[in-house]
Design a protein around this motif. Structure first.
Motif, PDB file in Angstrom:
ATOM      1  N   LYS A  27      43.047  57.795  40.421  1.00 34.48           N
ATOM      2  CA  LYS A  27      42.477  56.783  41.314  1.00 34.48           C
ATOM      3  C   LYS A  27      41.191  56.206  40.716  1.00 34.48           C
ATOM      4  CE  LYS A  27      44.461  58.379  45.608  1.00 34.48           C
ATOM      5  NZ  LYS A  27      44.358  58.253  47.052  1.00 34.48           N
ATOM      6  N   TRP A  28      41.088  54.876  40.818  1.00 36.13           N
ATOM      7  CA  TRP A  28      39.898  54.176  40.341  1.00 36.13           C
ATOM      8  C   TRP A  28      39.494  53.122  41.356  1.00 36.13           C
ATOM      9  CZ3 TRP A  28      37.850  56.732  36.551  1.00 36.13           C
ATOM     10  CH2 TRP A  28      38.657  57.362  35.582  1.00 36.13           C
ATOM     11  N   ALA A  29      38.190  52.901  41.485  1.00 36.13           N
ATOM     12  CA  ALA A  29      37.657  51.872  42.375  1.00 36.13           C
ATOM     13  C   ALA A  29      36.853  50.873  41.536  1.00 36.13           C
ATOM     14  CB  ALA A  29      36.766  52.486  43.455  1.00 36.13           C
ATOM     15  N   ILE A  30      37.276  49.616  41.585  1.00 34.13           N
ATOM     16  CA  ILE A  30      36.650  48.554  40.793  1.00 34.13           C
ATOM     17  C   ILE A  30      36.112  47.498  41.746  1.00 34.13           C
ATOM     18  CG2 ILE A  30      37.039  46.779  39.042  1.00 34.13           C
ATOM     19  CD1 ILE A  30      39.417  48.447  38.061  1.00 34.13           C
ATOM     20  N   MET A  31      34.897  47.037  41.494  1.00 31.13           N
ATOM     21  CA  MET A  31      34.323  45.971  42.319  1.00 31.13           C
ATOM     22  C   MET A  31      34.324  44.657  41.564  1.00 31.13           C
ATOM     23  SD  MET A  31      30.528  45.603  44.085  1.00 31.13           S
ATOM     24  CE  MET A  31      30.956  46.552  45.559  1.00 31.13           C
ATOM     25  N   GLU A  32      34.908  43.631  42.179  1.00 31.96           N
ATOM     26  CA  GLU A  32      34.723  42.274  41.657  1.00 31.96           C
ATOM     27  C   GLU A  32      33.460  41.734  42.316  1.00 31.96           C
ATOM     28  OE1 GLU A  32      36.865  41.217  45.478  1.00 31.96           O
ATOM     29  OE2 GLU A  32      37.007  42.834  43.993  1.00 31.96           O
ATOM     30  N   VAL A  33      32.499  41.350  41.501  1.00 29.39           N
ATOM     31  CA  VAL A  33      31.177  40.983  42.013  1.00 29.39           C
ATOM     32  C   VAL A  33      31.212  39.625  42.711  1.00 29.39           C
ATOM     33  CG1 VAL A  33      28.809  40.432  41.357  1.00 29.39           C
ATOM     34  CG2 VAL A  33      29.963  42.372  40.302  1.00 29.39           C
ATOM     35  N   CYS A  34      32.026  38.707  42.227  1.00 32.15           N
ATOM     36  CA  CYS A  34      31.968  37.316  42.679  1.00 32.15           C
ATOM     37  C   CYS A  34      32.940  37.023  43.808  1.00 32.15           C
ATOM     38  CB  CYS A  34      32.253  36.394  41.506  1.00 32.15           C
ATOM     39  SG  CYS A  34      32.301  34.658  41.969  1.00 32.15           S
ATOM     40  N   GLY A  35      32.478  36.257  44.790  1.00 28.96           N
ATOM     41  CA  GLY A  35      33.345  35.854  45.896  1.00 28.96           C
ATOM     42  C   GLY A  35      34.476  34.954  45.454  1.00 28.96           C
ATOM     43  N   GLY A  36      34.263  34.162  44.402  1.00 26.91           N
ATOM     44  CA  GLY A  36      35.353  33.347  43.875  1.00 26.91           C
ATOM     45  C   GLY A  36      36.484  34.195  43.332  1.00 26.91           C
ATOM     46  N   GLN A  37      36.142  35.312  42.721  1.00 25.67           N
ATOM     47  CA  GLN A  37      37.165  36.246  42.252  1.00 25.67           C
ATOM     48  C   GLN A  37      37.878  36.910  43.426  1.00 25.67           C
ATOM     49  OE1 GLN A  37      34.637  38.672  39.825  1.00 25.67           O
ATOM     50  NE2 GLN A  37      34.948  37.444  37.982  1.00 25.67           N
ATOM     51  N   THR A  38      37.142  37.215  44.485  1.00 26.03           N
ATOM     52  CA  THR A  38      37.764  37.783  45.689  1.00 26.03           C
ATOM     53  C   THR A  38      38.823  36.842  46.236  1.00 26.03           C
ATOM     54  OG1 THR A  38      35.724  38.969  46.271  1.00 26.03           O
ATOM     55  CG2 THR A  38      37.337  38.635  48.024  1.00 26.03           C
ATOM     56  N   HIS A  39      38.494  35.570  46.336  1.00 26.60           N
ATOM     57  CA  HIS A  39      39.457  34.596  46.858  1.00 26.60           C
ATOM     58  C   HIS A  39      40.684  34.503  45.952  1.00 26.60           C
ATOM     59  CE1 HIS A  39      37.764  32.382  50.407  1.00 26.60           C
ATOM     60  NE2 HIS A  39      36.750  33.153  50.064  1.00 26.60           N
ATOM     61  N   SER A  40      40.476  34.551  44.631  1.00 28.21           N
ATOM     62  CA  SER A  40      41.608  34.514  43.706  1.00 28.21           C
ATOM     63  C   SER A  40      42.498  35.737  43.881  1.00 28.21           C
ATOM     64  CB  SER A  40      41.094  34.430  42.265  1.00 28.21           C
ATOM     65  OG  SER A  40      42.163  34.352  41.349  1.00 28.21           O
ATOM     66  N   ILE A  41      41.877  36.897  44.059  1.00 29.54           N
ATOM     67  CA  ILE A  41      42.625  38.147  44.248  1.00 29.54           C
ATOM     68  C   ILE A  41      43.465  38.094  45.515  1.00 29.54           C
ATOM     69  CG2 ILE A  41      42.325  40.599  44.846  1.00 29.54           C
ATOM     70  CD1 ILE A  41      39.874  40.517  42.891  1.00 29.54           C
TER      71      ILE A  41
END
Length: 369
Positions: A27-41
């Protein structure tokens, strides 16, 4: 548009996902820092395609969302003044303050205008010498150079009727604050490519080494995000913690040195409050001493603002990666884009908005069953 179809190629995405599944052993936990990346995800269902061992945690990388409530209330007070033309990017107008938003101020007679560049506000100041023109300067390092250039030009042109309400935040101190938190679960980061196009990625190297957390500079298209995840997982599985650049078409190590020099000239680093998070030392910019005449907060004496967040809103926990938007009891009920309780529901980069717009009302664990 160049890079549109190339970075949404289905076969390449499948190949990358196959490799991610093959190399993931725990198990791994990765944070995308940018909200634009969140929307893409969320828009592309990337989190649903990843192996269940990988959790993507949404970070505080939405500049609208982390603008402190006190700053929103200062903007409301200034925008309500009859002598002021208050200028802002459109996504700030519906961010709720303590009692209302900028749209409400506009409906009540305030001269609130949407602009597409801070230089548009500077033009308004030249065209309206009897008015005070104020620009709401928010954002991460991405928008800061344009704001710095606007204040620089205002001083060069001797414009006394222009000022800026500044609320800039910096990414590296926020990453360090997350890693220092006793609640931290993040083991690796996807860094925001547009921020690094300005600042480079040399600032991240000491963080990766100190906290043993890989940081991969990543773009915003589906294959950009998958490549960032792939590289981060490969590092985590190998026990490495380095900074990698997976966005070479836009980012180099040093960044835009001319922009950085302008930022140093116009701004000073300062402690900064983040909405829903609190004070992070040395995580913001304020206008430097020689540019204080252009500080709207000083010019209009908006100080000692008392604020009160909604008791129902859990956006602070969302911004810290402690809660997914659809785990908030108010999500989609008391809080919707038409009646937002917090900035994360109204901002174009907010995590709550991403979940609502893409129908993510059910937890990912339930979907995978």
């Amino acid at each position: 548009m160049k890079y549109l179809s190339e970075f949404r190629d289905e076969n390449l995405a499948k190949s990358m996902l196959d490799e991610i599944r093959r190399v993931t052993t725990r198990k791994w936990a990765i944070m995308e820092v940018c909200g634009g990346q969140t929307h893409s995800i969320i828009r592309n269902g990337i989190d649903q395609l990843l192996p269940s061992e990988i959790e993507l945690i949404h970070g505080p990388g939405c500049p609208v969302c982390v603008t402190p409530l006190e700053m929103i209330d200062k903007a409301l007070l200034i925008a309500s003044r009859p002598e002021v033309i208050f200028c802002s990017f459109g996504d700030m107008l519906r961010v709720p303050g303590s009692s209302k938003d900028l749209f409400r101020v506009k409906s009540e007679g305030g001269d609130v205008r949407i602009v597409y560049s801070p230089l548009d506000a500077l033009k308004l100041a030249r065209e309206n010498p009897t008015k005070e023109v104020v620009f709401f300067g928010i954002g991460f390092e991405t928008t800061a150079p344009a704001n710095a250039m606007t204040v620089f030009q205002a001083k060069q042109q001797g414009l006394k009727n222009f000022s800026m309400l500044v609320s800039h935040v910096l990414v590296p101190p926020a990453i360090e604050a997350i890693l220092n938190s006793p609640h931290n679960r993040v083991q690796g980061f996807l860094a925001a490519g547009h921020v690094c196009s300005v600042m480079g990625y040399w600032q991240y190297e000491p963080l990766a080494e100190k906290y043993k957390a890989p940081i991969v500079v990543t773009g915003f298209e589906p294959l950009d995000v998958l490549e960032g995840i792939r590289r981060t997982i490969l590092q985590l599985e190998a026990g490495r913690a380095e900074v990698e650049n997976a966005y070479e078409r836009a980012v180099n190590h040093e960044g835009n040195v001319a922009a950085q020099n302008l930022l140093k000239q116009v701004f000073d680093v300062t402690d900064q409050k983040w909405r829903g998070i609190g004070l992070i030392p040395a995580s913001g910019w304020k206008l430097g001493e020689s540019y204080r005449d252009f500080d709207a907060a000083i010019k209009f004496a908006v100080h000692d603002i008392q604020t009160q967040e909604s008791d129902l809103c859990h956006s602070g926990e969302v911004l810290q990666g402690m809660l997914k938007p659809n785990e908030c009891p108010a999500f989609g009920k008391e809080c919707t884009p038409r009646k937002p309780l917090g900035a994360t529901m109204v901002s174009s980069e907010g995590a709550c908005a991403a979940y609502y717009q893409n129908g993510r009302f059910i937890k990912l664990e339930v979907v995978r069953k």
